[in-house]
Scaffold this motif. Structure first.
Motif, PDB file in Angstrom:
ATOM      1  N   ALA A 238       0.847  -1.210   0.000  1.00 12.36           N
ATOM      2  CA  ALA A 238       0.000   0.000   0.000  1.00 12.36           C
ATOM      3  C   ALA A 238       0.876   1.251   0.000  1.00 12.36           C
ATOM      4  O   ALA A 238       0.593   2.226  -0.712  1.00 12.36           O
ATOM      5  N   LEU A 239       1.960   1.188   0.754  1.00 11.67           N
ATOM      6  CA  LEU A 239       2.872   2.341   0.842  1.00 11.67           C
ATOM      7  C   LEU A 239       3.552   2.588  -0.511  1.00 11.67           C
ATOM      8  O   LEU A 239       3.593   3.720  -1.013  1.00 11.67           O
TER       9      LEU A 239
ATOM     10  N   GLU B 264       2.558   1.645  -3.480  1.00 12.92           N
ATOM     11  CA  GLU B 264       1.602   2.094  -4.512  1.00 12.92           C
ATOM     12  C   GLU B 264       1.318   3.586  -4.386  1.00 12.92           C
ATOM     13  O   GLU B 264       1.261   4.304  -5.372  1.00 12.92           O
ATOM     14  N   GLN B 265       1.169   4.037  -3.145  1.00 13.31           N
ATOM     15  CA  GLN B 265       0.916   5.470  -2.957  1.00 13.31           C
ATOM     16  C   GLN B 265       2.155   6.282  -3.322  1.00 13.31           C
ATOM     17  O   GLN B 265       2.050   7.355  -3.927  1.00 13.31           O
ATOM     18  N   LEU B 266       3.321   5.741  -3.005  1.00 16.40           N
ATOM     19  CA  LEU B 266       4.578   6.442  -3.304  1.00 16.40           C
ATOM     20  C   LEU B 266       4.736   6.663  -4.800  1.00 16.40           C
ATOM     21  O   LEU B 266       5.262   7.692  -5.246  1.00 16.40           O
ATOM     22  N   GLU B 267       4.253   5.708  -5.593  1.00 19.28           N
ATOM     23  CA  GLU B 267       4.322   5.853  -7.049  1.00 19.28           C
ATOM     24  C   GLU B 267       3.421   6.986  -7.542  1.00 19.28           C
ATOM     25  O   GLU B 267       3.594   7.498  -8.637  1.00 19.28           O
ATOM     26  N   LYS B 268       2.421   7.340  -6.709  1.00 18.99           N
ATOM     27  CA  LYS B 268       1.497   8.412  -7.142  1.00 18.99           C
ATOM     28  C   LYS B 268       1.983   9.770  -6.643  1.00 18.99           C
ATOM     29  O   LYS B 268       2.302  10.649  -7.419  1.00 18.99           O
ATOM     30  N   VAL B 269       2.038   9.938  -5.328  1.00 12.70           N
ATOM     31  CA  VAL B 269       2.546  11.199  -4.757  1.00 12.70           C
ATOM     32  C   VAL B 269       2.863  10.967  -3.276  1.00 12.70           C
ATOM     33  O   VAL B 269       2.103  10.294  -2.574  1.00 12.70           O
ATOM     34  N   ALA B 270       3.975  11.530  -2.829  1.00  5.38           N
ATOM     35  CA  ALA B 270       4.406  11.308  -1.441  1.00  5.38           C
ATOM     36  C   ALA B 270       3.748  12.279  -0.478  1.00  5.38           C
ATOM     37  O   ALA B 270       3.483  11.951   0.675  1.00  5.38           O
ATOM     38  N   HIS B 271       3.484  13.506  -0.908  1.00  3.41           N
ATOM     39  CA  HIS B 271       2.826  14.456  -0.011  1.00  3.41           C
ATOM     40  C   HIS B 271       2.033  15.490  -0.779  1.00  3.41           C
ATOM     41  O   HIS B 271       2.499  16.018  -1.793  1.00  3.41           O
ATOM     42  N   VAL B 272       0.841  15.735  -0.271  1.00  3.24           N
ATOM     43  CA  VAL B 272       0.003  16.840  -0.752  1.00  3.24           C
ATOM     44  C   VAL B 272      -0.524  17.509   0.504  1.00  3.24           C
ATOM     45  O   VAL B 272      -1.011  16.822   1.406  1.00  3.24           O
ATOM     46  N   THR B 273      -0.426  18.823   0.589  1.00  2.05           N
ATOM     47  CA  THR B 273      -0.916  19.469   1.810  1.00  2.05           C
ATOM     48  C   THR B 273      -2.435  19.410   1.897  1.00  2.05           C
ATOM     49  O   THR B 273      -3.128  19.443   0.873  1.00  2.05           O
ATOM     50  N   LEU B 274      -2.935  19.319   3.123  1.00  3.77           N
ATOM     51  CA  LEU B 274      -4.384  19.423   3.328  1.00  3.77           C
ATOM     52  C   LEU B 274      -4.781  20.863   3.658  1.00  3.77           C
ATOM     53  O   LEU B 274      -5.943  21.125   3.959  1.00  3.77           O
ATOM     54  N   LEU B 275      -3.828  21.772   3.639  1.00  2.00           N
ATOM     55  CA  LEU B 275      -4.154  23.180   3.896  1.00  2.00           C
ATOM     56  C   LEU B 275      -4.730  23.755   2.614  1.00  2.00           C
ATOM     57  O   LEU B 275      -4.000  24.191   1.723  1.00  2.00           O
ATOM     58  N   GLY B 276      -6.042  23.682   2.475  1.00  2.00           N
ATOM     59  CA  GLY B 276      -6.722  24.241   1.305  1.00  2.00           C
ATOM     60  C   GLY B 276      -6.777  23.298   0.119  1.00  2.00           C
ATOM     61  O   GLY B 276      -7.392  23.619  -0.890  1.00  2.00           O
ATOM     62  N   LEU B 277      -6.114  22.135   0.198  1.00  2.00           N
ATOM     63  CA  LEU B 277      -6.163  21.144  -0.890  1.00  2.00           C
ATOM     64  C   LEU B 277      -6.591  19.804  -0.296  1.00  2.00           C
ATOM     65  O   LEU B 277      -6.902  19.702   0.880  1.00  2.00           O
TER      66      LEU B 277
ATOM     67  N   LEU C 238       0.958   9.082   2.211  1.00  2.00           N
ATOM     68  CA  LEU C 238       1.610   7.780   2.458  1.00  2.00           C
ATOM     69  C   LEU C 238       1.046   7.167   3.736  1.00  2.00           C
ATOM     70  O   LEU C 238       0.712   5.978   3.791  1.00  2.00           O
ATOM     71  N   ALA C 239       0.941   8.003   4.774  1.00  2.00           N
ATOM     72  CA  ALA C 239       0.414   7.516   6.052  1.00  2.00           C
ATOM     73  C   ALA C 239      -1.047   7.087   5.896  1.00  2.00           C
ATOM     74  O   ALA C 239      -1.470   6.057   6.435  1.00  2.00           O
TER      75      ALA C 239
END
Ligand SMILES: Cc1ncc(COP(=O)(O)O)c(C=O)c1O
Length: 437
Positions: free
Chosen positions: A50-51, A53-66, A305-306
């Motif tokens: 699971a980790l 697969e997500q890493l292949e997509k994006v490691a971090h996106v902020t939740l501040l407004g997104l 990722l988390a």
């Protein structure tokens, strides 16, 4: 730091199931579940996948407004934990912040609905809710936090119930004084109180101090009667620790805020969630100029990722709990502890509930050891020789294995502590009943 410096450093380089492995290849059972977080063991293939697969997509996106889809999906999973009674979820990245958010939301809520005087917090004696200033303020003034007291806001406290059990055998149990004290506080102070905060059923950092079944429900009822929020801090007790996904579910209680962290991302990555009701969420809606915004943002809140690991963990944990495996292991832990400690000359007390336990040591011929003897620490160091990582607390050892612990591993856990006690304790020099500094 001096103890750390003076003792051989243990570098753990690999994990395999419920075991950690050092640079020389020595294996240790993780009796501390990597500070109470580990659910499915280390290096779990499903969580790793699971980790990745997500890493292949994006490691971090902020939740501040997104946002990102995996946060939304996880928020929906978590809403299901309370049968959709708490459908709103605020992500952060550790348990202290999960609790801090609940406290701030409660405080702000009462202001937003025009009840500015409801600002106080009531907590239970011995509580531990984290190491930030807000969470220290609502925790017990233990040696962890006492030094900072001058900087901490005042919270009112009520005594914890008296309760101790192991392997389902209750040694003593009385919640009446605790509940009467809470009731008296609420009758006097509800108009100036925002919330009651509680670690339900087991206060972990206090030394696995237990509450009787039904106590949490009684606290919830008092809060409801007096129109005060209930914050349940399930940072420690959530995700299988007491045999269910949450104690709220076990006890049939819906709090106003439910704080989750530690086992949420199964011990892989930092993640926390604060769940709340639609009613509380709606109070925060309005035009920007109305000043309803909840200003609280951490850079890595709700990291994808988390979140991906958390979803995979929940998918595995539900069937594991339903199979009865965790309940069986918990019962075995209790039986093994009772057999190992009931008649041991160095044992003052021991207790167990779910996959939590503690054993407190004492000298054979004196009331206690001098503080610097550090009996619990000596036993924890000796346990390493017997292939066990375990954490001390004062003169005790805390049992908090991964939720996925196997039957032979439960036996190893208790057996290694017993061997370590017999190695370490007889050589410690006791002190007579001199007062401690
Ligand atoms: C009940 C409880 N709440 C909050 C916390 C703080 O969590 P963290 O260490 O992730 O900040 C802990 C940590 O042990 C805890 O046991």
């Amino acid at each position: 730091m001096q103890e750390y410096r003076d003792n051989p450093r243990l570098h753990l380089v690999r994990g395999e199931g419920n075991w950690l492995i050092d640079g020389a290849g020595k294996r240790y059972l993780d009796g501390n579940a990597s500070v109470w977080t580990n659910v499915h063991g280390h290096n779990d293939p499903d969580l790793n996948r699971a980790l990745r697969e997500q890493l292949e997509k994006v490691a971090h996106v902020t939740l501040l407004g997104l946002n990102h889809p995996i946060a939304t999906e996880l928020a929906e999973d978590l809403a299901g934990l309370t049968g959709a009674a708490l459908p709103r979820c605020f992500f952060t990245d550790n348990g202290s912040h999960g609790v801090e958010v609940a406290l701030k939301l409660s405080f702000q809520y009462w202001q937003l609905v025009g009840q500015e005087s409801k600002r106080g917090v009531i907590s239970m004696e011995g509580a531990y809710h984290g190491d930030t200033f807000g969470t220290m303020a609502v925790g017990g003034r233990s040696e962890f936090h006492r030094r900072f007291s001058p900087w901490l806001f005042a919270a009112r406290t009520f005594p914890a119930p008296v309760h101790s059990e192991c392997a389902g055998r209750v040694a003593r149990s009385d919640a009446s004084a605790s509940l009467a004290a809470l009731q008296a506080l609420l009758e006097r102070d509800a108009a100036t109180t925002a919330c009651v905060i509680l670690e339900p059923r087991v206060q972990g950092a206090a030394g696995m101090v237990q509450q009787p079944a039904g106590f949490v429900k009684a606290v919830a009822e008092l809060c409801r009667q007096h129109r005060v929020h209930l914050i349940l801090d399930e940072v420690f007790t959530g995700f299988g620790r007491l045999g269910a996904l949450t104690v709220s579910e076990l006890e049939g209680v819906v709090p106003d805020f439910l704080c989750l962290a530690k086992g949420l991302a199964a011990g892989y990555l930092p993640l926390a969630a604060t769940l709340t009701s639609e009613k509380i969420y709606e109070a925060f809606l309005g035009k920007f100029s109305e000043g309803r915004t909840f200003f609280h943002g951490h850079t890595f809140s709700g990291n994808p990722l988390a979140c991906a690991v958390a979803r995979a963990s929940l998918r595995k944990l539900r069937p594991m709990l339903a199979s009865g495996q965790v309940a069986d292991r918990a019962a075995l832990l209790g039986r093994e502890m009772a057999a190992a400690f009931a008649d041991h000359a160095h044992v003052r007390t021991f207790r167990q509930l779910g996959l939590t336990g503690s054993v407190e040591f004492k000298p054979v011929s004196a009331e206690r050891w001098p503080t610097d003897v550090r009996a619990g620490y000596q036993v924890a160091l000796a346990a390493r020789r017997h292939g066990l990582i375990i954490r001390p607390l004062g003169d005790s050892i805390l049992f908090v294995p991964p939720i996925s612990i196997q039957a032979d591993e439960v036996k190893h856990l208790v057996g290694a502590v017993r061997l370590a006690m017999d190695d370490a304790l007889p050589g410690l020099m006791p002190v007579s009943s001199q007062p401690q500094p």
